[in-house]
Design a protein around this motif. Structure first.
Motif, mmCIF file in Angstrom:
data_model
loop_
_atom_site.group_PDB
_atom_site.id
_atom_site.type_symbol
_atom_site.label_atom_id
_atom_site.label_comp_id
_atom_site.label_asym_id
_atom_site.label_seq_id
_atom_site.Cartn_x
_atom_site.Cartn_y
_atom_site.Cartn_z
ATOM 1 N N GLU A 176 5.282 -3.779 -3.744
ATOM 2 C CA GLU A 176 6.173 -2.993 -3.507
ATOM 3 C C GLU A 176 6.060 -1.533 -3.393
ATOM 4 O O GLU A 176 6.750 -0.782 -2.545
ATOM 5 N N SER A 177 5.000 -0.847 -4.210
ATOM 6 C CA SER A 177 4.491 0.431 -3.819
ATOM 7 C C SER A 177 4.016 0.960 -2.521
ATOM 8 O O SER A 177 3.651 1.827 -2.045
ATOM 9 N N GLY A 178 3.673 -0.208 -2.137
ATOM 10 C CA GLY A 178 2.775 -0.216 -0.976
ATOM 11 C C GLY A 178 1.375 0.261 -1.090
ATOM 12 O O GLY A 178 0.779 0.808 -0.107
ATOM 13 N N ILE A 179 0.833 0.005 -2.044
ATOM 14 C CA ILE A 179 -0.651 0.253 -2.523
ATOM 15 C C ILE A 179 -1.336 -0.720 -3.333
ATOM 16 O O ILE A 179 -0.749 -1.826 -3.153
ATOM 17 N N THR A 180 -2.519 -0.579 -3.600
ATOM 18 C CA THR A 180 -3.270 -1.611 -4.338
ATOM 19 C C THR A 180 -3.262 -1.652 -5.753
ATOM 20 O O THR A 180 -2.904 -0.494 -6.128
#
Lengths: 195, 195, 195, 195
Positions: free
Chosen positions: A43-47
């Motif tokens: 959801e955060s667009g990261i890992t």
DNA sequence: AATGAATGAGGATTCATTCAT
DNA sequence: TATGAATGAATCCTCATTCAT
């Protein structure tokens, strides 16, 4: 085009905010136990790894997440308390701020401390109570610490549970709730040593 | 063949009690999330499978476990409420019973509803509030339901958090706590429609 | 048809053996670090969880796995040592048993203690040395403990490294290796107090 | 603008030395597997990225790290071997140098090749054995290569394991250890073709 | 009633490593 | 040269829960 296609390399503060936003959403939806770091990262667009680099653990993320809105609320309350003309106005003003916030919080049960690591939650409750105690101190400068603390804690607990009840009775208007809450707070302060 | 040395066929009730004792201990130590059925079974001296045969699930076990002491407390309170001569005595008597119980509960944070399936905990809190409401009804027969409910919920919440605070301040005697708690409850009832 | 289609419900011993077989194979292929419990479970035809139920951890599995062949070898050596007619025969016999084993071990580098948790490996080396020391004690009943231990440890270390070298020189026949190993062992024992 | 306060541009050699020091410490404490580049970088006071710029990988760092002390030792040994007056003196001198070194190494188990990438460790053991073989060649010019290699490898292995044992028995003085080690080495050389 | 064997699914956490600056 | 942000890919392990006996 400075429009930014590259998601990469955000300034730390902004990244953090985005992560917290995502976390709040997911925690709210699924509860602490039900939320997975995987999903939050997505959801955060990261890992996930970055999530762990910023906050040390799931619990750390949770704490940061709840702390953000908790702090915001209590900061506003302390600010309002400082400028209120007198004790009565203070009580009216503060309960109103609190209840207004509660209205939003009703949709985010986790932030009302649903399931979550006990330690973290207790710590936040205590922090809240300390803030309340600081505020109460204004009108009860001579009260002993324990009594003040008890009053503060009772207010916190009552407010929290009131919030839970309200979540199940959203039709009841704030105008009905506030008087009852104020009376209760007033009672909790009864007998505290004033100036 | 004598009817054997091993497998002491315990009566169901006792088995159950032992399981609940073990569960209470483990839940208390580790919290709901931290407790494992494995360990509880071990502590009970029986197998996980049997645990599942008695209580359907971990949550079931938890509920049974907490319900046991919860019910006991509130039954006593309702009984006492019924025989108290007047509102004042009732308040004094009930807060005392509650606080005395809290003294023991302070060592068992889970029973103060630490982390645990939100649903289960909320349900129990609500049950508590309902019991309180029934008691309050005695002295406020004319109060409207919502107001009574709010009062009851606030009392429950305040009591719970007071318990948490008290856990961290065991040196404070019940004589100091009770007046503050009574005053707060009194406040929560302020303005409710009496007879 | 008692032919067994049901993989389920094997007696504990057999299950364990199968797991160890699988583990040995995988560890041998991939090394300790390279092996994954997942794969070992797959190869065993069971679930990871069961693997953990039997052996506590990856390291536990590894230890059990190596210990099995280690123990087998040293048991055989101690047995042979007990029946050898004299010191010379004992030395000849034991080095031969050891080297024969080494020939097979050359294909299983892990069992020559490749990468693996230091603690586990050292423990096994020490266990080997202790077995050797017990054997040496037969011919050197009056030797002091430290000297005997040193001799044993040197023999173990030399044997291990000889095995590694041999792995890279498989064409060298045991007949060439044994005399050199024997001479070395003989030297290691030089000056130990005999009867 | 003076040429600045920060960023002390250390000469490459010194930077490298610091990294190796840090690495040695961490590897020693945690073993190869247990050490993390993160921690080593932290201890070095630089960033992981730089660590990778200097040494290509974790293994590269490890090798550089161990090679440093390994090379130093064996260089000294080869030098000493070259000047010793005769075979006996050589043996005495070399074992002494080795054991003196071991005394320090006992506190740094990793350098005794604890866990670590098999390949790297084997390579270093082999390098050690080759150095030993070169030294032995002085006194056994006619020995065949395989026999010499075996002797050298056995000596290396025995020395390594002796070091491990010694680590656990630090009270035993070098004067006690050396004779045993010498005797063993003498044995390992037994029967090698001399001049 | 009671057990020991077995599972399935998932989840947190860690690491070596690489870019963009 | 040196950094801080970011990744991708595994991996170990744990747990509630269910059968076969």
């Amino acid at each position: 085009m400075p429009e930014t296609v590259t998601k990469r390399r955000l300034p730390r503060a902004e990244r953090e905010a985005r992560m917290l936003d995502a976390a709040e959403a997911i925690f709210t939806d699924r509860g602490f136990g039900g939320a997975s770091m995987e999903e939050i990262a997505l959801e955060s667009g990261i890992t996930k790894a970055l999530l762990y680099q910023y906050f040390r653990s799931k619990e750390g993320l949770y704490v940061a997440c709840v702390e953000r809105s908790r702090k915001d609320l209590f900061d506003r309350m302390e600010a309002a308390a400082a400028v209120a003309p007198d004790a009565g106005a203070r009580l009216r003003e503060l309960t109103r701020i609190y209840l207004d916030d509660l209205i939003e919080l009703r949709g985010k049960p986790v932030l009302l401390y649903g399931d979550a690591p006990v330690a973290a939650v207790d710590q936040m409750r205590t922090r809240n109570a300390e803030a309340i105690a600081r505020i109460l101190r204004i009108d009860f400068p001579a009260a002993d610490d324990d009594s003040l603390a008890m009053a503060a804690h009772m207010v916190v607990g009552a407010g929290e549970q009131l919030g839970r009840w309200w979540t199940g009775h959203p039709e009841v208007p704030v105008e009905t709730v506030q008087p009852r809450f104020m009376t209760m707070v007033g009672g909790a302060l009864g007998g505290l040593a004033g100036s």
